[in-house]
Design an enzyme around this catalytic site. Structure first.
Site, PDB file in Angstrom:
ATOM      1  N   ASP A  21      24.195  -6.467  15.868  1.00 22.83           N
ATOM      2  CA  ASP A  21      23.724  -6.693  14.643  1.00 22.83           C
ATOM      3  C   ASP A  21      23.400  -8.175  14.554  1.00 22.83           C
ATOM      4  OD1 ASP A  21      22.980  -6.215  12.071  1.00 22.83           O
ATOM      5  OD2 ASP A  21      24.840  -6.867  11.051  1.00 22.83           O
ATOM      6  N   ARG A  25      17.827 -11.028  11.190  1.00 24.04           N
ATOM      7  CA  ARG A  25      17.948 -12.503  11.000  1.00 24.04           C
ATOM      8  C   ARG A  25      17.666 -13.440  12.146  1.00 24.04           C
ATOM      9  NH1 ARG A  25      23.616 -11.570   9.488  1.00 24.04           N
ATOM     10  NH2 ARG A  25      23.371  -9.522  10.438  1.00 24.04           N
ATOM     11  N   TRP A  26      17.606 -13.076  13.107  1.00 17.06           N
ATOM     12  CA  TRP A  26      17.370 -13.802  14.493  1.00 17.06           C
ATOM     13  C   TRP A  26      15.958 -14.288  14.359  1.00 17.06           C
ATOM     14  CZ3 TRP A  26      14.005 -13.375  18.621  1.00 17.06           C
ATOM     15  CH2 TRP A  26      14.284 -14.333  19.854  1.00 17.06           C
ATOM     16  N   GLU A  68      21.908   5.760   8.613  1.00 13.82           N
ATOM     17  CA  GLU A  68      21.530   4.901   7.500  1.00 13.82           C
ATOM     18  C   GLU A  68      20.287   4.157   7.875  1.00 13.82           C
ATOM     19  OE1 GLU A  68      24.936   5.145   8.373  1.00 13.82           O
ATOM     20  OE2 GLU A  68      25.452   6.447   6.738  1.00 13.82           O
ATOM     21  N   ASN A  69      20.229   3.540   8.963  1.00 10.39           N
ATOM     22  CA  ASN A  69      19.068   2.687   9.403  1.00 10.39           C
ATOM     23  C   ASN A  69      17.756   3.517   9.349  1.00 10.39           C
ATOM     24  OD1 ASN A  69      20.862   1.069  12.053  1.00 10.39           O
ATOM     25  ND2 ASN A  69      20.618   0.220  10.041  1.00 10.39           N
ATOM     26  N   ARG A  72      15.275   2.625   6.715  1.00 13.47           N
ATOM     27  CA  ARG A  72      14.593   1.258   6.576  1.00 13.47           C
ATOM     28  C   ARG A  72      12.920   1.837   6.493  1.00 13.47           C
ATOM     29  NH1 ARG A  72      17.421  -3.060  10.432  1.00 13.47           N
ATOM     30  NH2 ARG A  72      19.483  -2.845   9.566  1.00 13.47           N
ATOM     31  N   ARG A 182      31.666  -7.068  16.864  1.00  7.29           N
ATOM     32  CA  ARG A 182      30.421  -6.971  16.020  1.00  7.29           C
ATOM     33  C   ARG A 182      29.766  -8.229  16.077  1.00  7.29           C
ATOM     34  NH1 ARG A 182      28.913  -3.817  10.648  1.00  7.29           N
ATOM     35  NH2 ARG A 182      26.763  -5.025  10.229  1.00  7.29           N
ATOM     36  N   GLU A 201      40.984  -3.004  19.011  1.00 10.18           N
ATOM     37  CA  GLU A 201      41.234  -4.393  18.679  1.00 10.18           C
ATOM     38  C   GLU A 201      39.684  -4.670  18.290  1.00 10.18           C
ATOM     39  OE1 GLU A 201      43.761  -6.204  18.709  1.00 10.18           O
ATOM     40  OE2 GLU A 201      45.013  -4.906  19.272  1.00 10.18           O
TER      41      GLU A 201
HETATM   42  C1  IPE Z   1      25.077  -1.564  11.921  1.00 11.25           C
HETATM   43  O1  IPE Z   1      24.217  -2.641  11.321  1.00 11.25           O
HETATM   44  C2  IPE Z   1      24.129  -0.830  12.804  1.00 11.25           C
HETATM   45  C3  IPE Z   1      23.579  -1.305  13.732  1.00 11.25           C
HETATM   46  C4  IPE Z   1      23.843  -2.575  14.450  1.00 11.25           C
HETATM   47  C5  IPE Z   1      23.035  -0.322  14.877  1.00 11.25           C
HETATM   48  P1  IPE Z   1      23.553  -2.805   9.883  1.00 11.25           P
HETATM   49  O2  IPE Z   1      22.929  -3.763   9.713  1.00 11.25           O
HETATM   50  O3  IPE Z   1      22.757  -1.264   9.698  1.00 11.25           O
HETATM   51  O4  IPE Z   1      24.825  -2.627   8.918  1.00 11.25           O
HETATM   52  P2  IPE Z   1      24.900  -3.190   7.425  1.00 11.25           P
HETATM   53  O5  IPE Z   1      23.647  -2.445   6.696  1.00 11.25           O
HETATM   54  O6  IPE Z   1      24.813  -4.687   7.507  1.00 11.25           O
HETATM   55  O7  IPE Z   1      26.285  -2.647   7.163  1.00 11.25           O
HETATM   56  C1  IPE Z   2      20.642  -4.749  14.119  1.00 11.10           C
HETATM   57  O1  IPE Z   2      20.197  -5.584  13.647  1.00 11.10           O
HETATM   58  C2  IPE Z   2      19.880  -3.610  14.713  1.00 11.10           C
HETATM   59  C3  IPE Z   2      19.584  -2.404  13.768  1.00 11.10           C
HETATM   60  C4  IPE Z   2      20.470  -2.124  12.950  1.00 11.10           C
HETATM   61  C5  IPE Z   2      18.815  -1.549  14.384  1.00 11.10           C
HETATM   62  P1  IPE Z   2      19.472  -5.721  12.169  1.00 11.10           P
HETATM   63  O2  IPE Z   2      18.180  -5.128  11.961  1.00 11.10           O
HETATM   64  O3  IPE Z   2      20.207  -4.856  11.101  1.00 11.10           O
HETATM   65  O4  IPE Z   2      19.583  -7.328  11.932  1.00 11.10           O
HETATM   66  P2  IPE Z   2      19.845  -8.134  10.647  1.00 11.10           P
HETATM   67  O5  IPE Z   2      21.246  -7.624  10.018  1.00 11.10           O
HETATM   68  O6  IPE Z   2      18.928  -7.573   9.470  1.00 11.10           O
HETATM   69  O7  IPE Z   2      19.784  -9.505  11.056  1.00 11.10           O
HETATM   70 MG    MG Z   3      22.184  -5.854  10.241  1.00 10.85          MG
END
Ligand code: IPE
Ligand code: IPE
Ligand code: MG
Length: 235
Positions: A21, A25-26, A68-69, A72, A182, A201
């Site tokens: 994750d 933001r990066w 859930e992604n 997006r 994580r 863990e």
């Molecule tokens: C979890 O990250 C899913 C993956 C890293 C693939 P999300 O960015 O989707 O999680 P939430 O929305 O912050 O809980």
């Molecule tokens: C995790 O990075 C990758 C996926 C969920 C596909 P994010 O896209 O959730 O990155 P942040 O959390 O918005 O920084």
């Molecule tokens: Mg994320």
């Protein structure tokens, strides 16, 4: 492995699961589009996987895309699907050449047809498993996985034991994760391996995933090695 009774355990976790994750933001920090963060994430993922197997990890499960992604915006999803296409059309060769078997958990039927097909074809080109197993969680959700497993058990028509139930999960045949990492500062599971992580863990890193280095992975291993796993028992 002496897993029970608070005894010592293997210093290197056999099964490591990573919630990758922080890509978005990066990218934001660098004023780049989110897709650039995902691309940087894939590059980091490839290096981390090699380092994990070099270190003695047997199973590495990577959370690449949650169910859930899939809600997006289309623009981000199209970028993610392109990266998945690229990765499974050739980038798997290097890790497969090391004998690492490939596997996917999740509902890849929810993905565009060509993406799902490329994943299936890429998985088939994996190694024989002598070098470990790399598991990708794609279009994965743990609650959905559990419900699928329940329905399979119901369809089988008889009560199941815990061990039999595990065989209905997408992770059938895999050991439970020993260490779940994580990155990206959040302290939550986000629907990842809910059933399998009963005694896992946890290790949370504030680093955004593209910044999570091989040394950071070593630090997670060191943290794991210093822990006493009791599995509810006492010495
Ligand atoms: C979890 O990250 C899913 C993956 C890293 C693939 P999300 O960015 O989707 O999680 P939430 O929305 O912050 O809980
Ligand atoms: C995790 O990075 C990758 C996926 C969920 C596909 P994010 O896209 O959730 O990155 P942040 O959390 O918005 O920084
Ligand atoms: Mg994320």
């Amino acid at each position: 492995m002496a897993a029970y009774g608070g005894e010592t355990h293997e210093r290197i976790p056999a099964h490591v699961a990573i919630i990758m994750d922080g890509n978005g933001r990066w990218a934001k920090k660098r004023l780049l589009p989110r897709s650039a963060g995902h691309r940087a994430g894939v590059k980091r993922m490839v290096k981390l996987a090699e380092h994990a197997f070099d270190s003695g990890v047997k199973v590495l499960t990577l959370y690449a895309l949650s169910v859930e992604n899939l809600h997006r915006p289309q623009e981000e999803l199209q970028g993610l699907f392109s990266l998945i296409r690229e990765y499974f059309s050739g980038d798997t060769e290097k890790i497969a050449a090391r004998g690492v078997a490939l596997r996917v958990i999740g509902e890849i039927g929810l993905l565009p047809e060509d993406v799902a097909r490329l994943i299936e074809e890429g998985i088939k080109k994996g190694g024989d498993g002598s070098g470990g197993t790399l598991v990708f969680a794609i279009a994965y959700g743990a609650r959905q996985e559990i419900v699928r497993a329940v329905n399979r058990a119901v369809a089988a028509g008889k009560e199941v034991t815990e061990a039999q139930f595990c065989e209905f999960l997408d992770t059938a045949g895999l050991p439970d994760p020993d260490l779940l990492i994580r990155t990206g500062r959040e302290r939550r599971l986000s629907n990842f391996l809910l059933f399998q992580s009963a005694y896992t863990e946890f290790y949370f890193s504030d680093k955004l995933f593209p910044d999570f280095s091989n040394r950071d992975l070593d630090a997670a291993f060191a943290s794991y090695a210093a822990r006493e796993r009791r599995f509810g028992r006492i010495k």
